[in-house]
Design a protein around this motif. Structure first.
Motif, short mmCIF file in Angstrom:
data_model
loop_
_atom_site.label_atom_id
_atom_site.label_comp_id
_atom_site.label_asym_id
_atom_site.label_seq_id
_atom_site.Cartn_x
_atom_site.Cartn_y
_atom_site.Cartn_z
N THR A 105 0.84 -1.20 0.00
CA THR A 105 0.00 0.00 0.00
C THR A 105 0.87 1.24 0.00
O THR A 105 0.63 2.20 -0.74
N ALA A 106 1.92 1.24 0.82
CA ALA A 106 2.82 2.38 0.86
C ALA A 106 3.51 2.55 -0.49
O ALA A 106 3.70 3.67 -0.97
N THR A 107 3.86 1.43 -1.09
CA THR A 107 4.49 1.49 -2.41
C THR A 107 3.55 2.10 -3.42
O THR A 107 3.93 2.95 -4.22
N ARG A 108 2.27 1.64 -3.41
CA ARG A 108 1.29 2.14 -4.36
C ARG A 108 1.10 3.64 -4.20
O ARG A 108 1.00 4.38 -5.17
N ILE A 117 13.30 -1.03 -5.78
CA ILE A 117 13.31 -1.92 -4.62
C ILE A 117 11.97 -2.61 -4.49
O ILE A 117 11.88 -3.83 -4.29
N ASN A 118 10.88 -1.85 -4.63
CA ASN A 118 9.56 -2.40 -4.42
C ASN A 118 9.07 -3.26 -5.58
O ASN A 118 8.07 -3.95 -5.46
N PHE A 163 4.22 -6.09 -8.75
CA PHE A 163 4.95 -5.12 -9.54
C PHE A 163 5.82 -5.81 -10.59
O PHE A 163 5.99 -5.30 -11.70
N ARG A 164 6.34 -6.96 -10.25
CA ARG A 164 7.13 -7.71 -11.22
C ARG A 164 6.24 -8.18 -12.37
O ARG A 164 6.66 -8.22 -13.53
N PHE A 165 5.01 -8.53 -12.03
CA PHE A 165 4.05 -8.99 -13.04
C PHE A 165 3.79 -7.89 -14.07
O PHE A 165 3.90 -8.10 -15.28
N SER A 201 -1.79 -2.50 -9.67
CA SER A 201 -2.68 -2.12 -10.77
C SER A 201 -2.92 -0.61 -10.81
O SER A 201 -3.13 -0.04 -11.88
N MET A 202 -2.88 0.04 -9.65
CA MET A 202 -3.06 1.50 -9.64
C MET A 202 -1.77 2.20 -10.05
O MET A 202 -1.80 3.16 -10.83
N ALA A 203 -0.66 1.73 -9.55
CA ALA A 203 0.62 2.36 -9.87
C ALA A 203 0.92 2.28 -11.36
O ALA A 203 1.48 3.21 -11.94
#
Length: 289
Positions: A86-89, A107-108, A114-116, A171-173
């Motif tokens: 969540t913090a990453t997003r 990093i995240n 995120f890799r996907f 998905s949001m990022a």
């Protein structure tokens, strides 16, 4: 072993999307749909319409749904609700992923979600805007009572696939989640409500027909009030079955997308579902509740 499965599902998604030949969609058509916030979708370019027929698009959408679902099942701990993701997003929400990157982002990206997305958009070069516009077009064409069976089937399969896509962290990022497209998918609830209202209005008419009474007036009244053509019993049953599965996908969104971080989306989702709950106490209404 789980990492191997995840990679297989990623490759499956990439392979299925490759069959759609998204690069063949006209740029001007894509821009027009996005500029209109998915509210209006002009006819799809004829050349690409032929591509859709050749690639058996409905089957592609179903295969993609399965791949996204299997990915989610293999990554049960990777939800958007985790404090780290969540913090990453939030930190990525205002960036133009994947173009803008930073040390914190890199990093995240170790997060599976995120890799996907990084795999699809950076390595496989999937055009997310083309994909979202195609989904929006299918929903737009199949979300009315006057839609054909094929249009309605594509509509529900595309909407369910999109809801599963939204469930994958990041998905949001990566701009996969588009609020207007999400709301357009939720409008399928209105199709279901209209279908049930027509069914309820036509029931007395059917009973009268069995007794030899005239039955033209109720249908005419419905067409005037709703502005839609009536559909047959088989299509009504198909819509009810499709809505039940649609709600299953929406339930997964509630599990994976951080509604508590985006209360406006939660509010819109709940308000959209209320009409189903108010209809009756049938199986679909209870599932919506």
């Amino acid at each position: 072993m789980e990492d191997d499965k995840v990679e297989i599902y990623q490759q499956t998604v990439a392979s299925e999307l490759d069959c759609l030949q998204l690069d063949k969609l006209e740029t001007e058509w894509i821009k027009e749909v996005i500029d209109n916030d998915f509210l209006q979708c002009q006819d799809i370019p004829l050349l690409y319409d032929e591509i859709l027929e050749e690639c058996h698009i409905t089957s592609r959408l179903i295969h993609l749904q399965k791949a996204f679902l299997l990915w989610l099942e293999s990554n049960k701990g990777s939800s958007e609700d985790s404090e780290v993701s969540t913090a990453t997003r939030q930190s990525l929400g205002s960036s133009l992923m994947p173009e803008n990157t930073s040390a914190a982002v890199n990093i995240n990206l170790t997060n599976n979600g995120f890799r996907f997305w990084s795999f699809l958009f950076q390595e496989k070069k999937v055009n997310i805007q083309s994909l979202l516009v195609l989904i929006g077009f299918f929903i737009d064409r199949g979300s009315t009572l006057s839609s054909t069976h094929e249009e309605r089937q594509r509509c529900f399969e595309a909407a369910k696939m999109y809801l599963l896509m939204v469930c994958i962290p990041g998905s949001m990022a990566f701009r996969v989640f588009h609020q207007m497209l999400y709301m357009k998918a939720l409008q399928l609830v209105q199709l279901y409500v209209q279908t049930r209202k027509y069914q309820q209005k036509s029931a007395p008419q059917t009973q009268q027909a069995k007794k030899g009474h005239k039955q033209t007036q109720p249908v005419a009244e419905f067409e005037e009030e709703e502005g839609e053509a009536p559909i047959g019993p088989e299509e009504i049953a198909a819509v009810e079955k499709a809505m039940s599965r649609f709600l299953d996908a929406l339930f997964l969104v509630a599990q994976h997308l951080s509604f508590k971080r985006y209360p406006n989306i939660l509010k819109e989702t709940v308000e959209c579902i209320l009409p189903i709950i108010n209809l009756d106490r049938g199986a679909v209404s209870l599932k919506a509740l």
